[in-house]
Design a protein around this motif. Sequence first.
Motif, PDB file in Angstrom:
ATOM      1  N   ALA A 164     -29.213   0.328  39.103  1.00  9.69           N
ATOM      2  CA  ALA A 164     -30.522  -0.468  39.996  1.00  9.69           C
ATOM      3  C   ALA A 164     -29.740  -1.906  39.963  1.00  9.69           C
ATOM      4  O   ALA A 164     -30.353  -1.973  40.937  1.00  9.69           O
ATOM      5  CB  ALA A 164     -31.304   0.008  38.691  1.00  9.69           C
ATOM      6  N   GLU A 187     -29.561  12.420  36.480  1.00 11.80           N
ATOM      7  CA  GLU A 187     -28.620  13.542  36.397  1.00 11.80           C
ATOM      8  C   GLU A 187     -29.105  15.027  35.388  1.00 11.80           C
ATOM      9  O   GLU A 187     -27.918  15.741  36.101  1.00 11.80           O
ATOM     10  CB  GLU A 187     -27.411  12.913  35.035  1.00 11.80           C
ATOM     11  CG  GLU A 187     -27.453  10.995  35.776  1.00 11.80           C
ATOM     12  CD  GLU A 187     -27.941  10.079  35.141  1.00 11.80           C
ATOM     13  OE1 GLU A 187     -28.907   9.905  35.388  1.00 11.80           O
ATOM     14  OE2 GLU A 187     -27.050   8.718  34.597  1.00 11.80           O
ATOM     15  N   PHE A 199     -40.197  12.590  22.180  1.00  8.95           N
ATOM     16  CA  PHE A 199     -39.863  13.794  23.145  1.00  8.95           C
ATOM     17  C   PHE A 199     -38.564  14.404  23.126  1.00  8.95           C
ATOM     18  O   PHE A 199     -38.294  15.092  23.857  1.00  8.95           O
ATOM     19  CB  PHE A 199     -39.211  12.364  24.205  1.00  8.95           C
ATOM     20  CG  PHE A 199     -39.904  12.657  25.593  1.00  8.95           C
ATOM     21  CD1 PHE A 199     -41.226  11.886  25.911  1.00  8.95           C
ATOM     22  CD2 PHE A 199     -38.631  13.031  27.052  1.00  8.95           C
ATOM     23  CE1 PHE A 199     -41.333  12.891  27.584  1.00  8.95           C
ATOM     24  CE2 PHE A 199     -39.390  13.410  27.788  1.00  8.95           C
ATOM     25  CZ  PHE A 199     -41.104  13.279  28.447  1.00  8.95           C
ATOM     26  N   ILE A 241     -42.543  14.677  39.082  1.00  6.80           N
ATOM     27  CA  ILE A 241     -42.665  13.370  39.581  1.00  6.80           C
ATOM     28  C   ILE A 241     -41.431  12.635  40.373  1.00  6.80           C
ATOM     29  O   ILE A 241     -41.333  12.008  41.412  1.00  6.80           O
ATOM     30  CB  ILE A 241     -42.646  12.524  37.947  1.00  6.80           C
ATOM     31  CG1 ILE A 241     -44.148  13.010  37.401  1.00  6.80           C
ATOM     32  CG2 ILE A 241     -42.242  11.404  38.054  1.00  6.80           C
ATOM     33  CD1 ILE A 241     -43.984  12.944  36.023  1.00  6.80           C
TER      34      ILE A 241
HETATM   35  P1  NAD Z   1     -35.126   7.489  31.508  1.00  5.60           P
HETATM   36  O1  NAD Z   1     -35.552   6.474  31.161  1.00  5.60           O
HETATM   37  O2  NAD Z   1     -34.118   7.927  30.670  1.00  5.60           O
HETATM   38  O3  NAD Z   1     -34.538   8.024  32.562  1.00  5.60           O
HETATM   39  C1  NAD Z   1     -35.898   7.444  33.623  1.00  5.60           C
HETATM   40  C2  NAD Z   1     -34.431   7.260  35.212  1.00  5.60           C
HETATM   41  O4  NAD Z   1     -33.265   5.368  34.810  1.00  5.60           O
HETATM   42  C3  NAD Z   1     -33.488   8.019  35.046  1.00  5.60           C
HETATM   43  O5  NAD Z   1     -33.032   8.504  36.562  1.00  5.60           O
HETATM   44  C4  NAD Z   1     -32.108   6.989  34.250  1.00  5.60           C
HETATM   45  O6  NAD Z   1     -30.977   7.870  35.188  1.00  5.60           O
HETATM   46  C5  NAD Z   1     -32.226   6.396  34.897  1.00  5.60           C
HETATM   47  N1  NAD Z   1     -31.578   5.735  33.998  1.00  5.60           N
HETATM   48  C6  NAD Z   1     -31.563   5.355  32.434  1.00  5.60           C
HETATM   49  N2  NAD Z   1     -31.234   3.989  31.911  1.00  5.60           N
HETATM   50  C7  NAD Z   1     -31.250   3.412  32.758  1.00  5.60           C
HETATM   51  C8  NAD Z   1     -30.848   2.224  33.114  1.00  5.60           C
HETATM   52  N3  NAD Z   1     -30.553   1.487  31.592  1.00  5.60           N
HETATM   53  N4  NAD Z   1     -31.370   1.146  33.759  1.00  5.60           N
HETATM   54  C9  NAD Z   1     -31.328   1.629  35.194  1.00  5.60           C
HETATM   55  N5  NAD Z   1     -31.613   3.439  34.857  1.00  5.60           N
HETATM   56  C10 NAD Z   1     -31.442   4.256  33.801  1.00  5.60           C
HETATM   57  O7  NAD Z   1     -35.949   8.542  31.261  1.00  5.60           O
HETATM   58  P2  NAD Z   1     -35.836  10.397  30.837  1.00  5.60           P
HETATM   59  O8  NAD Z   1     -35.332  10.481  29.943  1.00  5.60           O
HETATM   60  O9  NAD Z   1     -35.452  10.513  31.661  1.00  5.60           O
HETATM   61  O10 NAD Z   1     -37.750  10.605  30.710  1.00  5.60           O
HETATM   62  C11 NAD Z   1     -38.160  10.731  29.640  1.00  5.60           C
HETATM   63  C12 NAD Z   1     -39.169   9.690  29.460  1.00  5.60           C
HETATM   64  O11 NAD Z   1     -39.828   9.541  30.555  1.00  5.60           O
HETATM   65  C13 NAD Z   1     -40.528   9.729  28.183  1.00  5.60           C
HETATM   66  O12 NAD Z   1     -39.725   8.299  27.635  1.00  5.60           O
HETATM   67  C14 NAD Z   1     -41.687   9.730  28.602  1.00  5.60           C
HETATM   68  O13 NAD Z   1     -42.120  10.160  28.139  1.00  5.60           O
HETATM   69  C15 NAD Z   1     -41.218   9.110  30.435  1.00  5.60           C
HETATM   70  N6  NAD Z   1     -42.732  10.100  31.184  1.00  5.60           N
HETATM   71  C16 NAD Z   1     -43.154   9.871  31.566  1.00  5.60           C
HETATM   72  C17 NAD Z   1     -44.280   9.633  32.443  1.00  5.60           C
HETATM   73  C18 NAD Z   1     -45.757   9.278  32.506  1.00  5.60           C
HETATM   74  O14 NAD Z   1     -46.851   9.506  33.883  1.00  5.60           O
HETATM   75  N7  NAD Z   1     -46.139   8.439  32.367  1.00  5.60           N
HETATM   76  C19 NAD Z   1     -43.593  11.115  33.029  1.00  5.60           C
HETATM   77  C20 NAD Z   1     -42.637  11.703  32.831  1.00  5.60           C
HETATM   78  C21 NAD Z   1     -41.437  11.302  32.372  1.00  5.60           C
END
Ligand code: NAD
Length: 543
Positions: A249, A215, A427, A194
Amino acid sequence: MVDAVLHVPTPVNDPVSSFAPGTPERAALKAELARLSGEVAEIPCVIGGERVHTGRMDVQVMPHRHRHVVAKFHVADADVAQRAVLAAADARREWASMRWEARAAVFLRAAELLATRRRATILAATMLGQSKTAHQAEIDAACELIDFLRFNVHFAQQLYQQQPLSSPGMWNQTDLRPLEGFTFALTPFNFTAIAGNLPTAPAIMGNTVVWKPSESQMLAAWHTMLLLEEAGLPPGVINFVPGYGHELAPVWMDHPDFAALHFTGSTDVFKSLWKRAAANLDRYKSFPRIVGETGGKDFIVAHASADPAAVITAIIRGGYEFQGQKCSAASRVYIARSVWDKIKDELVSEIDGLKVGDVSDFTNFMGGVIKKAAFDRHAAAIAEARETAGMKVLAGGTCDDREGWFVRPTLLTTEDPSVRHMRDEFFGPIVTAHVYPDEVFSETLRLVDQTSAYGLTGAIIANERGAIVEATTALRNAAGNFYINDKPTGAVVGQQPFGGARASGTDDKAGSALNLLRFVAARTIKEVFVSPTDWRYPFLAES
Ligand code: NAD
């Protein structure tokens, strides 16, 4: 240049290697694991093709050996983020006007390099940095990413081929223009594929990108960037910007040239980004495309006619592989009483027998969860279950963070199907089961549909066709990827396009033409071969 109507090679899904003892791929992977474990990669930002060392450092560790640093990376600040936008704008001039076949060749070359000489490295980086087993790394970092690259250029060709009708005397055309501005790709920790797809899919369609990787996925993201560079991706088309989402962002989302967000991650982060885009509408030059795939509370429903062995396999593979850290992982299960009575003891003993530990030891079925915050969240959810009336811990339920962030695969049961454990995404390797009387199948389907805000994946396991038909209808909006007699994970590019609606995202189906369409603005062109030269219509004449 060539004057020819070209067709990209027909894609086929990359075969999954077994890594069985004695195979060459196992030997190559073991060697690469040893090599990468013995060094600490230093990862810069890449802006317009140039390495940028900010000196503000952070590290990525092995989740299964959290004192072991696998990479240190330079954290970008707002100034570097701004430079990435300028680099994307510079690169856009050539990239957006390049013939699409020339762009496509870059990604086909990247797919081939990944399928061959770069394969073991990206697998090892994914195993060590994200704690995936060899098989989980293979289906993600190799097969799925290769498939994304090869299938997406094939889907792009299909889109470019779709042209309107032309009446006699004219020629109508559709021109799929790259968006004006830059795309912001914000990627999650859990899939190397992804993380590679979110910046490359818009780039295939002629867009230029700023990419902020997670990260906790930094090492594999870095190797993906190196792969794209080796494949000949021009500088500035994808700018690699490690850093913190909450700092970077805003820089990109407040920019007038922000044209698209390509996001995968948690629902709350996606909502906050969409709100920011909405608040900024007056400053943007175009209406930005907001594409996000987010969380899930994915289900398995076992009907009274289900094959008991199929239910056990679906729960174990669907719930616990990669420590339950797939957006598609099964975390709530509804089991008919008669099936439960048959499987309960075997299910519990199978789960208790699963081996958890260092993924470099290939006998382990699971590794560590991604970070301390995740470990704490899972420990709290299990503790809460112990204290909730009507809930029991049947298997697992223990956590140990001395060496790595290890959470035993855990099976909970609940009498009350509306508890938080049936609604919220944890998760992690925690599955909650609710046992229902065989005769209340229809009511149970309503419960499945209405309990959680998400709508990502789900499965019905049944032998009776009537039950399958009823579930497929009743759960139509409960899952964007619906499985019959299989686990709800493991979507394959080109075969099961992936994504969900409701709180699970915009359902733009990664790895399909639907997704690519979000990153273009169609232009319609009409040419008449002989122009009309008299403005009067015949009906205007008096007689
Ligand atoms: P996350 O939302 O914590 O992070 C995703 C990205 O956003 C990372 O690069 C992170 O550094 C950044 N991020 C985190 N907080 C932020 C903020 N406040 N502002 C801007 N950017 C920010 O998610 P994660 O822990 O990396 O991944 C797990 C999540 O992703 C789960 O909820 C999972 O269900 C979802 N996911 C969905 C799919 C799908 O296809 N639907 C696939 C994979 C993962």
